[in-house]
Design a protein around this motif. Structure first.
Motif, PDB file in Angstrom:
ATOM      1  N   PRO A  96      22.172 -32.721  27.089  1.00 62.43           N
ATOM      2  CA  PRO A  96      21.035 -32.501  27.076  1.00 62.43           C
ATOM      3  C   PRO A  96      20.722 -31.191  26.577  1.00 62.43           C
ATOM      4  N   ILE A  97      19.522 -31.279  25.883  1.00 62.35           N
ATOM      5  CA  ILE A  97      19.299 -29.756  25.289  1.00 62.35           C
ATOM      6  C   ILE A  97      19.562 -28.592  25.959  1.00 62.35           C
ATOM      7  N   ALA A  98      19.400 -28.588  27.288  1.00 61.85           N
ATOM      8  CA  ALA A  98      19.650 -27.356  28.164  1.00 61.85           C
ATOM      9  C   ALA A  98      19.753 -27.964  29.694  1.00 61.85           C
ATOM     10  N   ASP A  99      20.099 -27.175  30.464  1.00 63.58           N
ATOM     11  CA  ASP A  99      19.975 -27.247  32.051  1.00 63.58           C
ATOM     12  C   ASP A  99      18.858 -27.527  32.684  1.00 63.58           C
ATOM     13  N   ASN A 100      17.933 -26.893  32.150  1.00 58.77           N
ATOM     14  CA  ASN A 100      16.432 -26.918  32.707  1.00 58.77           C
ATOM     15  C   ASN A 100      15.438 -26.659  31.725  1.00 58.77           C
ATOM     16  N   GLU A 114      12.242 -18.689  14.406  1.00 62.46           N
ATOM     17  CA  GLU A 114      13.051 -18.553  13.072  1.00 62.46           C
ATOM     18  C   GLU A 114      13.210 -19.329  11.724  1.00 62.46           C
ATOM     19  N   GLY A 115      12.353 -20.501  11.832  1.00 62.54           N
ATOM     20  CA  GLY A 115      12.242 -21.330  10.996  1.00 62.54           C
ATOM     21  C   GLY A 115      13.724 -22.279  11.007  1.00 62.54           C
ATOM     22  N   ILE A 116      14.395 -22.489  12.050  1.00 56.90           N
ATOM     23  CA  ILE A 116      15.521 -23.134  12.028  1.00 56.90           C
ATOM     24  C   ILE A 116      15.594 -24.619  12.227  1.00 56.90           C
ATOM     25  N   THR A 117      16.485 -25.429  11.653  1.00 61.92           N
ATOM     26  CA  THR A 117      16.325 -26.873  11.921  1.00 61.92           C
ATOM     27  C   THR A 117      17.225 -26.928  13.392  1.00 61.92           C
ATOM     28  N   LEU A 118      16.507 -27.530  14.461  1.00 60.57           N
ATOM     29  CA  LEU A 118      17.134 -27.529  15.674  1.00 60.57           C
ATOM     30  C   LEU A 118      17.089 -29.266  15.698  1.00 60.57           C
ATOM     31  N   MET A 119      18.432 -29.743  16.127  1.00 62.61           N
ATOM     32  CA  MET A 119      18.661 -31.353  16.403  1.00 62.61           C
ATOM     33  C   MET A 119      19.262 -31.364  17.864  1.00 62.61           C
ATOM     34  N   VAL A 120      18.925 -32.150  18.490  1.00 58.10           N
ATOM     35  CA  VAL A 120      19.739 -32.733  19.772  1.00 58.10           C
ATOM     36  C   VAL A 120      20.581 -33.892  19.772  1.00 58.10           C
ATOM     37  N   GLY A 121      21.861 -33.781  20.081  1.00 56.91           N
ATOM     38  CA  GLY A 121      22.553 -34.750  19.676  1.00 56.91           C
ATOM     39  C   GLY A 121      22.546 -35.993  20.714  1.00 56.91           C
ATOM     40  N   HIS A 122      21.417 -36.796  20.752  1.00 59.06           N
ATOM     41  CA  HIS A 122      21.472 -37.862  21.305  1.00 59.06           C
ATOM     42  C   HIS A 122      22.192 -39.024  20.333  1.00 59.06           C
ATOM     43  N   LYS A 283      13.769 -31.346   6.315  1.00 53.96           N
ATOM     44  CA  LYS A 283      13.299 -32.369   7.016  1.00 53.96           C
ATOM     45  C   LYS A 283      12.922 -32.113   8.650  1.00 53.96           C
ATOM     46  N   ARG A 284      12.175 -32.702   9.285  1.00 58.61           N
ATOM     47  CA  ARG A 284      12.693 -32.679  10.771  1.00 58.61           C
ATOM     48  C   ARG A 284      13.404 -33.635  11.465  1.00 58.61           C
ATOM     49  N   PRO A 285      14.411 -33.228  12.029  1.00 63.15           N
ATOM     50  CA  PRO A 285      15.140 -34.323  12.665  1.00 63.15           C
ATOM     51  C   PRO A 285      14.367 -35.187  13.390  1.00 63.15           C
ATOM     52  N   ILE A 286      14.952 -36.635  13.452  1.00 63.72           N
ATOM     53  CA  ILE A 286      14.516 -37.620  14.293  1.00 63.72           C
ATOM     54  C   ILE A 286      14.614 -37.378  15.720  1.00 63.72           C
ATOM     55  N   VAL A 287      15.569 -36.676  16.179  1.00 68.54           N
ATOM     56  CA  VAL A 287      15.830 -36.199  17.390  1.00 68.54           C
ATOM     57  C   VAL A 287      15.730 -34.672  17.484  1.00 68.54           C
ATOM     58  N   ASP A 288      14.527 -34.014  17.584  1.00 65.91           N
ATOM     59  CA  ASP A 288      14.298 -32.979  17.666  1.00 65.91           C
ATOM     60  C   ASP A 288      14.083 -32.321  19.074  1.00 65.91           C
ATOM     61  N   GLY A 289      13.644 -31.002  19.160  1.00 64.04           N
ATOM     62  CA  GLY A 289      13.667 -30.466  20.268  1.00 64.04           C
ATOM     63  C   GLY A 289      12.557 -30.872  21.247  1.00 64.04           C
ATOM     64  N   GLU A 290      11.507 -31.462  20.724  1.00 61.54           N
ATOM     65  CA  GLU A 290      10.542 -31.917  21.620  1.00 61.54           C
ATOM     66  C   GLU A 290      11.002 -33.528  22.075  1.00 61.54           C
ATOM     67  N   GLY A 292      14.149 -33.947  22.672  1.00 54.74           N
ATOM     68  CA  GLY A 292      15.346 -33.431  23.621  1.00 54.74           C
ATOM     69  C   GLY A 292      14.938 -32.863  25.144  1.00 54.74           C
ATOM     70  N   ILE A 293      13.625 -32.422  24.845  1.00 52.53           N
ATOM     71  CA  ILE A 293      12.903 -31.854  26.291  1.00 52.53           C
ATOM     72  C   ILE A 293      12.462 -32.976  26.953  1.00 52.53           C
ATOM     73  N   HIS A 294      11.773 -33.782  26.361  1.00 52.05           N
ATOM     74  CA  HIS A 294      11.259 -35.160  27.185  1.00 52.05           C
ATOM     75  C   HIS A 294      12.301 -35.490  27.972  1.00 52.05           C
ATOM     76  N   ALA A 295      13.371 -36.144  27.178  1.00 52.27           N
ATOM     77  CA  ALA A 295      14.426 -36.751  27.808  1.00 52.27           C
ATOM     78  C   ALA A 295      15.092 -35.944  29.183  1.00 52.27           C
ATOM     79  N   LEU A 296      15.099 -34.626  28.590  1.00 56.74           N
ATOM     80  CA  LEU A 296      15.706 -33.803  29.887  1.00 56.74           C
ATOM     81  C   LEU A 296      14.669 -33.702  30.929  1.00 56.74           C
ATOM     82  N   ARG A 297      13.442 -33.773  30.542  1.00 57.35           N
ATOM     83  CA  ARG A 297      12.135 -33.650  31.881  1.00 57.35           C
ATOM     84  C   ARG A 297      12.264 -34.861  32.638  1.00 57.35           C
ATOM     85  N   VAL A 298      12.574 -36.176  32.023  1.00 54.89           N
ATOM     86  CA  VAL A 298      12.547 -37.199  32.741  1.00 54.89           C
ATOM     87  C   VAL A 298      13.722 -37.452  33.529  1.00 54.89           C
TER      88      VAL A 298
END
Length: 316
Positions: A96-100, A114-122, A283-290, A292-298
């Motif tokens: 998951p993107i993080a632990d909390n 920072e204008g960085i591409t962030l992708m979460v490994g789902h 391009k914005r990754p199809i599994v972006d930070g948002e 990732g955080i939704h899956a973690l929240r659930v």
């Protein structure tokens, strides 16, 4: 050509190294180096895949990287990911993107700042069978979706020490079910216990996910002697059975049974190629930070629901 690296070369990180090495041989990236606190393991892999080993990820970050895969224990995601982001290096962080939620939000905000591409490994998003299923759902082959049921079970995972099965495994199907319904999860109810793992580390769970007009169910455990990874999707126009491992997809309705033609391909390769493409093309990754955080929240709410016995609203 992008200069890439990998931090954390345990079970999943080793696969990142292997796939990047293949892409390097094809002239698509340059695998600059890999880092792990277990330097002997890093040296062994570096020799095998013709790259440079580091015992300290900070030294790897100074080696001219454009992008990095981070596959360290979840509790270290925030610290390490932020250090690479602050150096202007694009990041794929394993799920998951993080632990909390607070730490996940810090990662997302830093990447945006920072204008960085962030992708979460789902990774299951890139399974060819899932890609085909999403396409067929979008085409209306199953009608309106009613229920999606996932089964992700198998033997005890000795490698997992810092999280329970909901965060480690169920998070895959939480993400996929939300993706297929094409909407966020609204409510969560779960039952979970630990049988052979230490207290506080659940090793089996049954999770119910509520959507606007449908429901999802995730059954997962580390107690089954054989690995099963399946998905059943019921719609008003038919039913689909998907096998993640075999990359197989069958569809049934009242008149016919058919099997989707799927070109088998390693999901991780699809995932890393997508990561590279997003960086190169902005391009914005199809599994972006948002996502990732939704899956973690659930997943975190599922753990809370299992403790309290309550149905919880997701919000967020």
């Amino acid at each position: 050509m992008l200069h890439v690296g990998v931090v954390g070369v345990g079970m999943m990180g080793q696969h990142h190294v292997r796939v990047y090495s293949k892409l390097a041989r094809e002239g698509k990236v340059e695998l600059v180096g890999i880092a792990d606190a277990n330097f002997e393991r890093a040296k062994e892999l570096a020799k095998k895949f013709n790259t440079v080993p580091y015992s300290d990820y900070r030294e790897l970050a100074k080696a001219g990287l454009d992008a990095v895969s981070i596959a360290v224990p979840t509790s270290l995601h925030k610290k390490i990911t932020l250090e690479f982001i602050e150096k202007g290096i694009h990041v794929l962080v394993e799920k998951p993107i993080a632990d909390n939620i607070e730490n996940a939000q810090a990662i997302i905000e830093a990447a945006e700042r920072e204008g960085i591409t962030l992708m979460v490994g789902h990774i299951e998003r890139f399974n060819p069978a899932v890609l085909k299923l999403k396409e067929l759902i979008s085409q209306g082959e199953l009608g309106k979706l009613v229920t999606i049921s996932a089964k992700r079970v198998g033997p005890m995972a000795a490698r997992i020490r810092d999280v329970g099965i909901i965060i480690d495994l169920a998070v895959h199907d939480i993400d996929i079910i939300s993706h297929l319904f094409d909407e966020p999860v609204r409510t969560v109810y779960a039952r979970a216990k630990n049988v052979v793992h230490p207290a506080g580390v659940e090793d089996h769970a049954l999770i119910t996910l509520g959507f606007e007009d449908g429901s999802g169910i995730v059954e997962t455990n580390w107690l089954t002697p054989h690995k099963t990874r399946t998905l059943t999707v019921v719609g008003t126009g038919g039913i689909a059975y998907l096998d993640y491992i075999e990359q197989r997809l069958r569809l049934y309705n009242s008149e016919w049974i058919k099997e989707a033609k799927i070109l088998r391909r390693e999901p991780l390769r699809n995932e890393l190629e997508h990561f590279i493409e997003c960086i190169e093309k902005g391009k914005r990754p199809i599994v972006d930070g948002e996502a990732g955080i939704h899956a973690l929240r659930v997943a975190l709410l599922a753990q809370e629901s299992a403790r309290t016995g309550q149905v919880l609203e997701v919000g967020g």
